[in-house]
Design an enzyme around this catalytic site. Structure first.
Site, mmCIF file in Angstrom:
data_model
loop_
_atom_site.group_PDB
_atom_site.id
_atom_site.type_symbol
_atom_site.label_atom_id
_atom_site.label_comp_id
_atom_site.label_asym_id
_atom_site.label_seq_id
_atom_site.Cartn_x
_atom_site.Cartn_y
_atom_site.Cartn_z
ATOM 1 N N GLY A 1 0.834 -1.193 0.000
ATOM 2 C CA GLY A 1 0.000 0.000 0.000
ATOM 3 C C GLY A 1 0.868 1.243 0.000
ATOM 4 N N PHE A 2 1.751 1.338 0.987
ATOM 5 C CA PHE A 2 2.710 2.446 1.092
ATOM 6 C C PHE A 2 2.043 3.804 1.227
ATOM 7 C CE2 PHE A 2 4.535 -0.758 -1.910
ATOM 8 C CZ PHE A 2 5.284 -1.427 -0.969
ATOM 9 N N THR B 1 2.744 -5.731 6.254
ATOM 10 C CA THR B 1 3.737 -5.349 7.251
ATOM 11 C C THR B 1 3.896 -6.365 8.374
ATOM 12 O OG1 THR B 1 1.942 -4.100 8.203
ATOM 13 C CG2 THR B 1 3.523 -2.865 6.923
ATOM 14 N N ILE C 1 11.034 -3.831 19.975
ATOM 15 C CA ILE C 1 10.740 -4.509 18.720
ATOM 16 C C ILE C 1 9.928 -5.766 19.039
ATOM 17 C CG2 ILE C 1 11.745 -5.635 16.684
ATOM 18 C CD1 ILE C 1 12.171 -2.548 16.904
ATOM 19 N N ASN D 1 8.517 -8.003 16.823
ATOM 20 C CA ASN D 1 8.879 -9.159 16.002
ATOM 21 C C ASN D 1 10.145 -8.812 15.224
ATOM 22 O OD1 ASN D 1 9.124 -11.044 13.865
ATOM 23 N ND2 ASN D 1 6.958 -11.551 14.049
ATOM 24 N N GLY E 1 7.701 1.020 10.423
ATOM 25 C CA GLY E 1 7.323 0.952 9.010
ATOM 26 C C GLY E 1 7.934 2.041 8.153
ATOM 27 N N GLU E 2 8.304 3.141 8.764
ATOM 28 C CA GLU E 2 8.748 4.273 7.958
ATOM 29 C C GLU E 2 10.152 4.776 8.294
ATOM 30 O OE1 GLU E 2 4.739 6.605 6.925
ATOM 31 O OE2 GLU E 2 4.779 5.743 8.914
#
Ligand SMILES: Cc1cc2nc3c(=O)[nH]c(=O)nc-3n(C[C@H](O)[C@H](O)[C@H](O)COP(=O)(O)OP(=O)(O)OC[C@H]3O[C@@H](n4cnc5c(N)ncnc54)[C@H](O)[C@@H]3O)c2cc1C
Ligand code: SF4
Lengths: 340, 745
Positions: free
Chosen positions: B246-247, B474, B636, B638, B711-712
């Protein structure tokens, strides 16, 4: 994409007949280019003549000591064919520098010769394009022409022929065998593709209904001293900005025979015999290579966003000649990427 | 009995729970759902950038047998009257684009008609011969040419922060010993996820709809349908179970949703609609941005003044904004800062948040400028950053909830071997190639949103947790499963996570790197609530060793509920369920960010990227041979999916640096390389060694899970570090990305 009919011809004669018997017919090989063009409404054949049942997929020796590449043999089978790898590694390298494994598994040799330009405007029916719609104008002139030609352009078209394989075939002086409604003939490779002049809708000299049956390679394969150098925007799976095919025959450090062809710079694979002549009898030195490079690009004309190609082509020629003279690329390492 | 905690999954590296479904082709994407009696749609896009539709000659194609309808502004039924009804959760200020609303063309590739037919092939053919007359008007699309027309935007978009100013930057700069001022540009980029946007709308006999749409937010889409078509929540269920990327492209309802639902309602039939790759270039983009950065340093290399301005385009109808410059006021210590941000309305579609929107852009300007400044002042670029380390968020004058960027620098430098670097450009070689080492970094918001979740456990010990979050590849399913399993001490195999469906509890769109924090917290909270119920049931059992224990006195581990202080005192969870006689026990819960903590702390994730490039100077080719990306993003959950996120970010950074750009021909106001053959993203051959490392932070303030989202942040600095490495290799400073062959010749 318009509705169409499809038949699979069982023989070359039947294919040619089937083609002539239909309005707006087209041959289809692997379909990797034609189907895209149909989906984007650039090509509108009403009838497709499928060629993959034809007995044209073999690769065999010719009586003259050369090799005959069947028209429907895939690019992959051709590039990995033992004889091609050993005797014509330049061709192997060039094919493997093109497209992706998936595409090469589908793409046929004849289809590769016949593939159309990748000009952005040619593909987008929202813009004018003389090649797609004769007389509508050329949007690439004065537009975004990063991938366009610097040699042999005309006021009606500045597109390039996008093939890698054909650059090697031009250097190797291949011959194209065709059969048409009026019988068969052969076309020298240099006469096969044409410059745009005022008829850019015609990419080559094939007549309507003519079918390519094979591509013949002469005996001389330049297996010792050759290079295929491809420069592109990523390291695989991109068309050439500039590519260079070189074959040399050396006597010590003296060039006895030279072949030099460029891709990505013109409407056809750009072989320059005058530059080859400049190389012959000369020592294989950088100075010689530079002279040849300057000669090839002497008449080059940038179109704006592709101006850089002139300098890039010169440097690529020097590098490819250097690599070929040094025997850097080997018949055995066709697998390694031909990128610098 | 072992006290070994093998149901402690958080922080480990389990594989994706949906992996087998994906690799065996069982995972269904939006345009793949089989629904009986489908019709097919095909979108017709405008060839002109601005003007009016004079006439649509639909009759000719309606006469083709099998063509059902042509929808356009000429026959669209009356829908919501106010354009604010078309606003979605992520909409910027202004007036949203309304598909097929009127005869006006606002951007090239605007959808102007939907052809519906009995087969896809027929719809596509009919669309190709549909004749439409346009009246063309003069358009303007070139932001570089029109940047003087930029204006500071309003604060119409959620999350937008106006540019920060503090002290007097000009004065600070005037005291500087060394100064630089440079301009940085990068072209437009399109999200281009592999999966094409599409929808399947199931029209049920009772008139209700199930809408399988490609979206990062099912509730956002459902709200949109409610406001635009007046469909109550029970009439339109929106589902998205998987996404092929998707981003950000799926943050807002895209026009396939509007068009497919319109057709389904009008025709009372189920419909499938898939866009083409070319049409993927009409869904919003990362804007073409021009940045100017000015820096000055004092005798010790301390920053004395910083100015950063950015200008990019927006559409004529919406004021798209992203936070480009504010990071520059936060990443380094500097007393005198002047940031400016402007947008220019043009005849293009509204830009759309794309992975690390704003920061990905701003970090190119700031971090290349920092490298230039380091060279100007004669200080190693990493040392220069260390000297200007910000211990506090000066934009908001708050402490950070946690910030281990120093450790990130140390770890990155050590892993990369930065101390072996020779400062001087062109000083390192390998064979006939020039070698360059560069670094850069970034900062990104650690956000959390409001979300709800539900949990239910059956007598056989199977737990289901659900929340209508998104999963664009994700790892949300996996993270939900891990957290639920760990909270209730169950094996992951006993847990099913459900998401992406408006019949599930509400969750926000998947974006902003907040999903793990948000949905993870909701899952944790609901499992804790369920745990309390289970504890009560356990306490009702005869001879329960847990009698009188409070929730905080017990823990759920390895299928047991046990006393924290006396782990041997336990009951088997399965027994509790069996004895209770209940078939299913449920809990609901919702979470939201802690406003007090948000007021007190600045919450951010950081990273630093170290890059090696090899450059063939003659031919202008660049190979990124080695990347070390170190990230500090709280805890974190995972290791595996987090690492994958950062690996993907590095690949994207290589893309931004070296090849990715949508090029517009301004004479036509149209993107010309709108296909995968000519819009280049890296292939395997472009990607070599990537090392990802996390410096974990204990952060009790950011959210109950202590996670900041990854994610970013991993994308930040990658393109800048590559640009800096190319400078180090060649001595050439390229300030316009992508850094294609021609720019090095
Ligand atoms: C994404 C992408 C990237 C690519 N990258 C490269 C690259 O880097 N380098 C490169 O060289 N190529 C590249 N290609 C092009 C590829 O090599 C060609 O598409 C392929 O060679 C065409 O062969 P085909 O058999 O599929 O032809 P088709 O698509 O079947 O046909 C192409 C044309 O040839 C005609 N034709 C086919 N067979 C015959 C015949 N026997 N006689 C007469 N006419 C015939 C057809 O009528 C049609 O006009 C790429 C293609 C794609 C889609
Ligand atoms: S360069 Fe040739 S193919 Fe391209 S737009 Fe011009 S005429 Fe068409």
């Amino acid at each position: 994409m318009n509705p169409f009919t499809l038949t699979r011809a069982a023989s070359v004669d039947a294919a040619v007949r089937d083609f002539s018997g239909h309005e707006a017919a087209a041959y289809i090989g692997g379909g990797t280019n034609l189907l895209d063009l149909m989906k984007e409404n650039v090509a509108h054949p009403q009838h497709l003549v499928g060629l993959n049942k034809l007995p044209l997929s073999s690769i065999e020796s010719t009586t003259g000591g050369g090799l005959r590449l069947g028209a429907t043999a895939t690019n992959a089978d051709t590039a990995w064919h033992a004889e091609v790898q050993q005797r014509y590694p330049l061709l192997s390298q060039a094919i493997l520098a093109g497209a992706s494994p998936q595409l090469r598994n589908m793409a046929t040799n004849a289809g590769n010769l016949m593939q159309r330009t990748r000009c952005y405007y040619f593909y987008d029916t929202a813009t004018p394009c003389n090649k797609r719609e004769p007389g509508s104008g050329c949007a690439a002139i004065g537009g975004y022409n990063r991938i366009h030609a610097i040699l042999g352009t005309s006021d009606s078209c500045i597109a390039t022929h996008p093939s890698d394989m054909c650059v090697a075939l031009a250097a190797l002086e291949a011959v194209v065998q065709v059969q048409g409604p009026d019988g068969s003939r052969q076309i020298k490779f240099e006469d096969f593709h044409r410059l745009p002049e005022d008829a850019p809708e015609r990419d080559n000299t094939l007549q309507a209904g003519e079918l390519i049956t094979s591509i013949d390679l002469p005996a001389q394969g330049f297996a010792e001293n050759f290079a295929y150098l491809k420069l592109r925007d990523r390291q695989s799976y991109a068309f050439a900005l500039v590519s260079v095919a070189v074959g040399l025959e050396l006597d010590g450090n003296t060039i006895k025979e030279a072949r030099l062809a460029l891709g990505g710079v013109a409407h056809k694979p750009w072989r320059d015999k005058a530059a080859e002549h400049l190389l012959k009898g000369q020592p294989a030195t950088e100075a010689t290579f530079r002279k040849a490079a300057e000669a090839v690009l002497k008449e080059a004309k940038g179109q704006g966003t592709n101006d850089f190609k002139i300098e890039l082509a010169k440097r690529a020629i020097v590098r490819a000649l250097t690599q070929a003279a040094a025997g850097e690329q080997k018949a055995s390492d066709v697998f390694t990427n031909s990128n610098p | 009995m072992s006290t070994d905690s093998n149901t402690k999954y958080v922080g480990k590296a389990p594989s994706r729970v949906e992996g087998p479904l994906k690799v065996t082709g069982q995972a269904k994407y939006s345009a793949e759902f089989s629904v009986p009696d489908l019709v097919y749609g095909y979108v017709v896009s405008s060839p002109v950038a601005k003007g009016k539709i004079r006439k649509i000659h639909a009759d000719k194609i309606l006469a083709l047998p099998g063509v059902i309808q042509v929808f356009s502004h000429e026959n669209v039924p009356t829908l919501a009257w106010f354009d604010r009804s078309y606003k979605d959760d992520v909409a910027p200020g202004g007036s949203p684009f309304r598909p097929l609303h009127d005869d006006e063309i606002k951007f090239s590739q605007q959808p102007v008609a939907l052809v519906v037919a009995e087969t896809f092939e027929l719809a596509r053919y009919a669309a190709s011969v549909l004749e439409i007359e346009y009246e063309q008007e003069k358009h303007a699309t070139d932001v570089e040419a029109l940047r003087e027309k930029g204006q500071e935007p309003g604060s119409g978009k959620t999350g937008y922060k106006p540019p920060v100013r503090r002290g007097n930057a000009d004065k600070g700069l005037s005291k500087a010993e060394h100064r630089i001022k440079q301009e940085y540009i990068h072209g437009t980029q399109h999200h281009n996820p592999m999966e094409i946007f599409g929808a399947t709308v199931h029209y049920h006999p009772d008139g209700k709809l199930t809408v399988y749409d490609k979206t990062q937010g099912v509730y956002n889409c459902q709200q949109y349908l409610k406001k635009v078509f007046g469909l109550s929540a029970d009439k339109a269920r929106v589902v998205n179970l998987f996404m092929g990327g998707g981003f950000g492209a799926g943050l807002r309802p895209q026009y396939e949703l509007f068009l497919s639902v319109l057709a389904a309602l009008e025709l009372k039939r189920s419909i499938r609609l898939s866009l083409t790759r070319q049409q993927m270039f009409s869904l919003g983009h990362r804007p073409h941005t021009v940045q100017t950065v000015e820096l000055g340093t004092g005798p010790g290399g301390e920053l004395l003044g910083l100015k950063h301005k950015a200008v990019h385009e927006t559409s004529r109808f919406e004021e798209y904004t992203e936070n480009v410059v504010n990071w520059s006021g936060m990443l380094y210590q500097c007393p005198d800062v002047h940031l400016e941000y402007e947008v220019v309305p043009l005849d293009v579609f509204t830009p759309l948040d794309m992975r690390a929107p704003g920061a990905a852009t701003g970090s190119i300007g700031l971090e290349v400028a920092m490298d230039e400044m380091a060279y100007e002042a004669g200080i190693d670029p990493l040392e220069f950053r260390r000297r200007n380390y910000a211990d506090r968020d000066q934009n908001e004058d708050k402490p950070f909830s946690s910030k281990k960027l120093r450790e990130v620098y140390d770890e990155g430098a050590r892993r990369f071997g930065w101390d072996q670097r020779k400062m001087e450009p062109r000083s390192m070689r390998e064979g006939n190639k020039l070698v360059g080492w560069g670094m850069a970094g970034g900062v990104w918001d650690a956000s959390m949103q409001k979300a709800a979740a539900k949990a239910s456990i059956t007598a056989d010990g199977k737990l289901t947790v659900s929340s209508a979050a998104g999963e664009n590849g994700t790892g949300t399913y996996t993270v939900m499963t891990q957290i639920a399993a760990e909270t209730l001490g169950l094996p992951m195999e006993a847990v099913t996570a459900k998401l992406g469906d408006t019949t599930l509890p509400e969750a926000p769109v998947q974006g902003g790197s907040w999903t793990a924090a948000t949905v993870g917290s909701a899952v944790k909270s609901v499992c804790e609530a369920l745990g309390e119920k289970l504890l009560k049931l356990a306490q009702k059992m005869d001879d329960s060793p847990l009698k009188g224990a409070k929730p905080e006195d017990v823990e759920f581990v390895n299928g047991l509920i046990r006393l924290r202080k006396e782990p041997r005192q336990s009951v088997v969870l399965r027994d509790v369920l069996q004895v209770s006689g209940e078939r299913e026990i449920e809990a609901d819960s919702s979470v939201m960010p802690n406003p007090l903590n948000m007021q007190k702390y600045s919450m951010h994730a950081h990273n630093a990227v170290f890059v090696e490039v090899q450059v063939d100077e003659d031919l202008g080719t660049i190979h990124v041979t080695r990347v070390v990306n170190v990230v500090a993003a709280g805890r974190i959950i995972n290791q595996k999916t987090a690492r994958s996120q950062v690996l993907g970010s590095v690949v994207w950074g290589i893309s931004m640096a070296l090849m990715e750009e949508t090029v517009m021909d301004h004479r036509y106001g149209r993107y010309m390389n709108h296909n995968y053959a000519e819009y280049h993203v890296p292939v395997n051959a472009d990607v070599r060694d990537i090392e990802v490392h996390f410096v974990e932070e204990e952060d009790p303030h950011v959210n109950p899970l202590g996670v900041k989202g990854i994610g970013e942040v991993g994308l930040l600095g990658v393109a800048a570090a590559i640009t800096n490495a190319v400078y180090h290799a060649t001595g050439k400073r390229v300030r316009s990305l992508p850094l294609t062959i021609d720019k090095l010749l």
